[in-house]
Design an enzyme around this catalytic site. Structure first.
Site, PDB file in Angstrom:
ATOM      1  N   LYS A 184     -39.698-108.556 -70.448  1.00  9.02           N
ATOM      2  CA  LYS A 184     -40.587-109.646 -70.047  1.00  9.02           C
ATOM      3  C   LYS A 184     -41.920-109.102 -69.557  1.00  9.02           C
ATOM      4  O   LYS A 184     -41.970-108.290 -68.635  1.00  9.02           O
ATOM      5  CB  LYS A 184     -39.920-110.466 -68.946  1.00  9.02           C
ATOM      6  CG  LYS A 184     -40.798-111.529 -68.314  1.00  9.02           C
ATOM      7  CD  LYS A 184     -40.072-112.204 -67.143  1.00  9.02           C
ATOM      8  CE  LYS A 184     -40.983-113.130 -66.361  1.00  9.02           C
ATOM      9  NZ  LYS A 184     -40.297-113.705 -65.170  1.00  9.02           N
ATOM     10  N   ASP A 201     -47.814-114.251 -62.575  1.00  5.26           N
ATOM     11  CA  ASP A 201     -47.098-115.516 -62.642  1.00  5.26           C
ATOM     12  C   ASP A 201     -47.454-116.407 -61.459  1.00  5.26           C
ATOM     13  O   ASP A 201     -46.969-116.211 -60.348  1.00  5.26           O
ATOM     14  CB  ASP A 201     -45.583-115.259 -62.664  1.00  5.26           C
ATOM     15  CG  ASP A 201     -44.792-116.548 -62.824  1.00  5.26           C
ATOM     16  OD1 ASP A 201     -45.383-117.567 -63.235  1.00  5.26           O
ATOM     17  OD2 ASP A 201     -43.576-116.529 -62.540  1.00  5.26           O
ATOM     18  N   LYS A 229     -46.292-121.869 -57.732  1.00  3.09           N
ATOM     19  CA  LYS A 229     -45.511-121.234 -56.686  1.00  3.09           C
ATOM     20  C   LYS A 229     -46.187-121.420 -55.319  1.00  3.09           C
ATOM     21  O   LYS A 229     -47.398-121.646 -55.242  1.00  3.09           O
ATOM     22  CB  LYS A 229     -45.398-119.725 -56.950  1.00  3.09           C
ATOM     23  CG  LYS A 229     -44.625-119.321 -58.179  1.00  3.09           C
ATOM     24  CD  LYS A 229     -44.658-117.807 -58.333  1.00  3.09           C
ATOM     25  CE  LYS A 229     -43.884-117.355 -59.560  1.00  3.09           C
ATOM     26  NZ  LYS A 229     -42.434-117.538 -59.392  1.00  3.09           N
ATOM     27  N   ASP A 251     -44.368-109.104 -62.367  1.00  6.13           N
ATOM     28  CA  ASP A 251     -43.541-109.901 -63.270  1.00  6.13           C
ATOM     29  C   ASP A 251     -43.557-109.362 -64.698  1.00  6.13           C
ATOM     30  O   ASP A 251     -42.928-109.943 -65.586  1.00  6.13           O
ATOM     31  CB  ASP A 251     -43.993-111.365 -63.245  1.00  6.13           C
ATOM     32  CG  ASP A 251     -42.847-112.336 -63.446  1.00  6.13           C
ATOM     33  OD1 ASP A 251     -41.679-111.922 -63.290  1.00  6.13           O
ATOM     34  OD2 ASP A 251     -43.108-113.516 -63.754  1.00  6.13           O
ATOM     35  N   ASP A 273     -42.510-122.769 -64.219  1.00  7.08           N
ATOM     36  CA  ASP A 273     -42.286-121.488 -63.548  1.00  7.08           C
ATOM     37  C   ASP A 273     -41.072-120.762 -64.114  1.00  7.08           C
ATOM     38  O   ASP A 273     -40.796-119.629 -63.742  1.00  7.08           O
ATOM     39  CB  ASP A 273     -42.120-121.710 -62.038  1.00  7.08           C
ATOM     40  CG  ASP A 273     -42.220-120.417 -61.249  1.00  7.08           C
ATOM     41  OD1 ASP A 273     -42.830-119.454 -61.765  1.00  7.08           O
ATOM     42  OD2 ASP A 273     -41.681-120.353 -60.126  1.00  7.08           O
ATOM     43  N   GLU A 317     -40.934-119.518 -66.982  1.00  2.76           N
ATOM     44  CA  GLU A 317     -41.685-119.121 -68.183  1.00  2.76           C
ATOM     45  C   GLU A 317     -41.132-117.878 -68.853  1.00  2.76           C
ATOM     46  O   GLU A 317     -41.285-117.694 -70.060  1.00  2.76           O
ATOM     47  CB  GLU A 317     -43.164-118.915 -67.826  1.00  2.76           C
ATOM     48  CG  GLU A 317     -43.534-117.550 -67.249  1.00  2.76           C
ATOM     49  CD  GLU A 317     -42.841-117.227 -65.928  1.00  2.76           C
ATOM     50  OE1 GLU A 317     -42.593-116.042 -65.665  1.00  2.76           O
ATOM     51  OE2 GLU A 317     -42.561-118.154 -65.153  1.00  2.76           O
ATOM     52  N   ARG A 372     -38.133-116.873 -69.588  1.00  2.64           N
ATOM     53  CA  ARG A 372     -37.119-117.108 -70.629  1.00  2.64           C
ATOM     54  C   ARG A 372     -37.752-117.661 -71.902  1.00  2.64           C
ATOM     55  O   ARG A 372     -37.199-117.505 -72.988  1.00  2.64           O
ATOM     56  CB  ARG A 372     -36.037-118.032 -70.090  1.00  2.64           C
ATOM     57  CG  ARG A 372     -36.490-119.426 -69.715  1.00  2.64           C
ATOM     58  CD  ARG A 372     -35.513-120.146 -68.807  1.00  2.64           C
ATOM     59  NE  ARG A 372     -35.455-119.512 -67.488  1.00  2.64           N
ATOM     60  CZ  ARG A 372     -34.620-119.877 -66.509  1.00  2.64           C
ATOM     61  NH1 ARG A 372     -33.765-120.859 -66.718  1.00  2.64           N
ATOM     62  NH2 ARG A 372     -34.646-119.261 -65.347  1.00  2.64           N
TER      63      ARG A 372
END
Length: 522
Positions: free
Chosen positions: A284, A289, A296, A307, A366, A368, A370
């Site tokens: 990933k 993020d 968030k 991230d 959030d 995102e 996956r």
């Protein structure tokens, strides 16, 4: 911005005669009446320090105890030698209780070497006279000491513009005392340690870089350049190619940012086809993020620069693969995007068509990671592979369930167990988790093939939801494992053992161990 490197070599000179700035020895704690007395009986010198102990006429343990040494794992006590041996300083690192076998556990040695080398920052040359058995475990122990020393000496260069008077440079050169410095097996272990830790250190560098300096196109270019230099095959898909290729998840997540997304494919082909086995790696790469429209909380958001730790680990692993040359084909897929809120962001309620044609209802922007991983994993399966290892800082649920040191693993049960075994071997623990049918049922969508999260926004089993979602993008003929490193990939506390503050490089060493396992055992 990158860290400085540390040179590593072997030496078979008597440790008491080495011309170095400091010599590291190991000490064990002992049980009994003297354990808390502050006198010599509370300590036991580890093997490797015999000649140094002789130079002190048996008074070394008593002196160390008077200085406060207990032998506790990771404790470092420094002692000026005052000419007793060639080195002007001894650093005694605690290795815990005396082991029942020939040497301490590899992870104990790895952490001890890391703590000692880190404590000696400012020294140009340091030697390690730590316990190394002369049996079948010798190579494992040497590997642990070498890795710990090289990783413990890591420091990110940072961005400070003024000299820091208290900031000392990492140790420049480390010597490891061994019985025979010319031994081929020992030399191979040093070479391997240099390649592996270079990959871990690069992963840490990439994670630690400020997110404004590493947006998707920049990160993709850095990965591609390093891979080409290493001799890997490189393919980079920009936003136009991604849209034309049907990578709906990557496009959706990346469309909210002015810095467009990328997908980087790296390819390693073994000589003469190797064993014929194929391994795919997916990581990933969310360079920052914010959560997107489902934004968030501001507290701690700055750590979201990490991230992309999964992508960094996978890309750096490929560089080590190019160096180590295992007899299996390895291909990496690195989806990279920045999850930002804007007028062009994807929204809760959107339905996205993924690379494999599945329709996904978005309920939380959030979630995102996956989305971009689903596309990359589907591409890996479409290209063909026998094993697929995916790693990501995917869910806060991993930290809640397993803490900040143990990764969560989901996927094919047999492969998950191999991940757990590999993690134990290298000091990156992981624990297999289930993918219950009721979790999948909770992700049924009224309008699409699957909801991105639980359709009722229920957070129970949050980590498991991530694994269940990703399973939709793996074909039945591929053995796969999802490694959630949300906690282990970033260390926000004080340095400990061979971990420094910031990116850790987890799970690079696990992935390399798995690749070698596939090469050896299929």
């Amino acid at each position: 911005m990158t860290s400085s490197s540390t040179n590593l070599s072997l030496v078979d000179t008597d440790p008491a005669e080495l011309a170095v700035d400091a010599i590291v020895i190991g000490v064990h704690s002992t049980a009994g009446e003297d354990a808390t007395s502050g006198r010599g009986g509370s300590l036991l010198l580890a093997s490797g320090a015999e000649s140094i102990a002789a130079a002190f006429d048996g008074a070394l343990t008593e002196t160390l105890a008077l200085l406060g040494a207990t032998g506790g794992a990771g404790e470092v006590i420094k002692l000026a030698t005052l000419g007793t041996i060639t080195a002007p300083m001894i650093a005694a690192v605690g290795l815990g209780p005396e082991p029942s076998g020939a040497a301490p556990a590899p992870e104990t040695l790895r952490r001890g070497a890391g703590a000692a080398v880190r404590s000696l920052a400012g020294s140009a040359r340091v030697a390690l006279a730590l316990p190394l058995p002369d049996d079948a475990d010798a190579c494992t122990a040497l590997r642990a000491v070498a890795e710990g020393a090289l990783l413990g000496g890591y420091r990110f260069a940072g961005y400070k513009t003024r000299p820091q008077p208290t900031r000392r440079d990492p140790v420049a050169e480390v010597l490891i005392a061994v019985p025979d410095a010319a031994d081929t097996g020992a030399g191979n272990e040093v070479n391997r340690a240099m390649a592996v830790t270079a990959a871990v250190r690069l992963t840490r560098d990439w994670v630690n870089i400020a997110p404004n300096e590493q947006r998707p196109p920049v990160f993709a270019d850095a990965v591609a350049e390093a891979a080409r230099t290493a001799g890997l095959g490189v393919e980079v898909l920009d936003e136009v190619a991604l849209r034309e290729g049907g990578y709906g998840g990557i496009i959706a997540v990346g469309q909210g940012s002015e810095a467009p997304p990328r997908l980087v494919k790296l390819t390693y082909a073994p000589a003469e086809g190797g064993t014929g086995k194929r391994v795919a790696l997916v990581g990933k790469g969310i360079t920052f993020d914010t959560g997107g429209i489902s934004i968030k909380p501001s507290q701690g958001m700055w750590e979201m620069k990490s991230d992309m730790a999964g992508a960094a680990a996978v890309a750096a692993t490929m560089l080590a693969v190019a160096d180590l040359k295992p007899p299996v084909a390895v291909t990496a897929y690195v989806p990279i995007a920045e999850n930002m809120p804007s007028g062009s962001s994807y929204r809760p309620g959107d339905v996205i068509t993924m690379f494999n044609g599945k329709k996904v209802e978005v309920l939380n922007t959030d979630a995102e990671g996956r989305m971009i991983l689903g596309d990359a994993m589907a591409r890996a399966c479409a290209d063909g592979t026998d094993y697929l290892f995916e790693t990501s800082t995917l869910t806060g649920g991993q930290v809640i369930s397993l803490g900040k040191r143990i990764s969560g693993v989901m996927g094919t049960p047999e492969l998950c167990e191999r991940v757990r075994t590999a993690g134990d071997a290298v000091g990156e623990p992981a624990w297999p988790m289930p993918m219950p049918d009721d979790v999948r049922k909770g992700m049924n969508s009224e309008v699409a093939d699957i909801s991105q999260v639980n359709a009722g926004m229920e957070r129970a089993g949050h980590m498991l939801q991530g694994g269940v979602f990703l399973s939709e993008f793996v074909t039945d003929d591929v053995a796969w494992a999802h490694i959630d490193v949300a906690g282990p990939a970033y260390h926000s506390g004080e340095a400990t053992g061979y971990l420094t503050k910031g990116g850790t490089g987890v799970p690079v060493r696990t992935l390399l161990h798995l690749i070698e396992d596939v090469a050896a055992n299929g």
